[in-house]
Design a protein around this motif. Sequence first.
Motif, PDB file in Angstrom:
ATOM      1  N   GLY A  22       0.812  -1.201  -0.225  1.00  0.00           N
ATOM      2  CA  GLY A  22      -0.139  -0.059   0.083  1.00  0.00           C
ATOM      3  C   GLY A  22       0.736   1.238   0.158  1.00  0.00           C
ATOM      4  O   GLY A  22       1.933   1.133  -0.182  1.00  0.00           O
ATOM      5  N   PRO A  23       0.397   2.412  -0.169  1.00  0.00           N
ATOM      6  CA  PRO A  23       0.982   3.567   0.006  1.00  0.00           C
ATOM      7  C   PRO A  23       1.620   4.107   1.090  1.00  0.00           C
ATOM      8  O   PRO A  23       1.355   3.573   2.289  1.00  0.00           O
ATOM      9  N   GLY A  24       2.767   4.760   1.293  1.00  0.00           N
ATOM     10  CA  GLY A  24       3.302   5.354   2.362  1.00  0.00           C
ATOM     11  C   GLY A  24       4.774   4.661   2.706  1.00  0.00           C
ATOM     12  O   GLY A  24       5.211   3.642   1.873  1.00  0.00           O
ATOM     13  N   PHE A  25       5.486   5.365   3.844  1.00  0.00           N
ATOM     14  CA  PHE A  25       6.888   4.719   4.007  1.00  0.00           C
ATOM     15  C   PHE A  25       6.852   5.376   5.385  1.00  0.00           C
ATOM     16  O   PHE A  25       6.016   6.191   5.962  1.00  0.00           O
ATOM     17  N   VAL A  26       8.015   5.029   6.095  1.00  0.00           N
ATOM     18  CA  VAL A  26       8.346   5.650   7.608  1.00  0.00           C
ATOM     19  C   VAL A  26       9.793   5.607   7.345  1.00  0.00           C
ATOM     20  O   VAL A  26      10.563   5.040   6.568  1.00  0.00           O
ATOM     21  N   LEU A  27      10.081   6.777   8.166  1.00  0.00           N
ATOM     22  CA  LEU A  27      11.419   7.087   8.556  1.00  0.00           C
ATOM     23  C   LEU A  27      11.792   6.427   9.879  1.00  0.00           C
ATOM     24  O   LEU A  27      10.985   7.008  11.026  1.00  0.00           O
ATOM     25  N   LYS A  28      12.947   5.776  10.191  1.00  0.00           N
ATOM     26  CA  LYS A  28      12.954   5.186  11.150  1.00  0.00           C
ATOM     27  C   LYS A  28      14.533   4.594  11.450  1.00  0.00           C
ATOM     28  O   LYS A  28      15.162   4.541  10.399  1.00  0.00           O
ATOM     29  N   ASP A  29      14.553   4.266  12.676  1.00  0.00           N
ATOM     30  CA  ASP A  29      16.145   3.904  13.184  1.00  0.00           C
ATOM     31  C   ASP A  29      15.978   2.464  13.107  1.00  0.00           C
ATOM     32  O   ASP A  29      15.283   1.688  13.243  1.00  0.00           O
ATOM     33  N   VAL A  30      17.045   1.695  12.144  1.00  0.00           N
ATOM     34  CA  VAL A  30      17.263   0.426  11.837  1.00  0.00           C
ATOM     35  C   VAL A  30      18.700  -0.175  12.219  1.00  0.00           C
ATOM     36  O   VAL A  30      19.770   0.757  12.009  1.00  0.00           O
TER      37      VAL A  30
END
Length: 334
Positions: free
Chosen positions: A10-18
């Motif tokens: 689906g649409p979207g993304f996240v900015l995260k610490d990996v």
Amino acid sequence: MLAVVKERPGPGFVLKDVPVPEPPPGWVRVRVRAAGICGSDLPIFNGIRPVPTPLIPGHEVAGDVDRVGEGVLGFRPGERVAVDLVVACGLCGPCRTAQPELCERLVELGIDANGGFAEYMVAPARNLHHIPPGLSFDKATAADPLASAYHGVEAAVIQGDDTVAVFGVGAIGLYALQAARLRRPRRLIAVGRRDDALAAAREVGADITVDARTEDPVAAVWRITGGGASVVVEATGAPSLVATACEAAGRGARVILLGVYHGAAAIAPAPIVRRELRVLGRLCYTWGEYEHCLGLLASGQVRPLVSHRMALSEMSQALDLIHQRRTIKVVVHP
């Protein structure tokens, strides 16, 4: 490390610490210094193109070697490198005939496996290219889209008496124009719908530009050429323009499809048959083509296209600029 992650369909993304990835044997960890946003990234972010999740997209990447995996030769920490996305098996029929882009088990970094919208990424050592002296990280990210365009344009075998029409004046189209210009055709025509991009097309070598907002592009190409272009490059990725590209082609012309198409295209076969058009789809590039394109950028024979530079943390704003058609190429910096 900070990364852009496509967590679910689906649409979207996240900015995260990996976690920072570790390079397996034969692979290299690259500290990403610059990563271009490609038009083919948009269907991933919009949820139109299925990809394995979670995924870190991004495949126009330049940076420094940070760590090498076991068995890697030819690369040392600190060296400046660009990363090509074609991970081929090396064993199947296409690979054995020097067509890695047609590999039966093809993996594309940033699409099928984690890519470069992050502070670090890992890639096979065989996918790395030393960046020529004097070529910046930002400009080195242009090697991927340029090589993709170059791979298609070379298939057209352009000669000095050819008239070439390029549909689309985004990054791929502008690089296709420059690749075609290297073959010195009789005339280069660019077709687009944006004032800034059409101006850029003239700057990089188009002899004539056609504004598809104000005139029928097929009629314009036929009028300019006196019988249709002998080479037509479709560089928008819009399925509806596949038929348009064929209509703009003259007798015996070559039609090159460079876009990544999502959805069906209605094509009338009669013009293809009656005019004996040769319609070719072209995907990705070879290692040698990518290497050659780095040289074209470093020598100044091709002009890199970077209109905006933004932080990786500004990915949402960068995508807004692209969707609003207010930029030609955005490069993000982790």
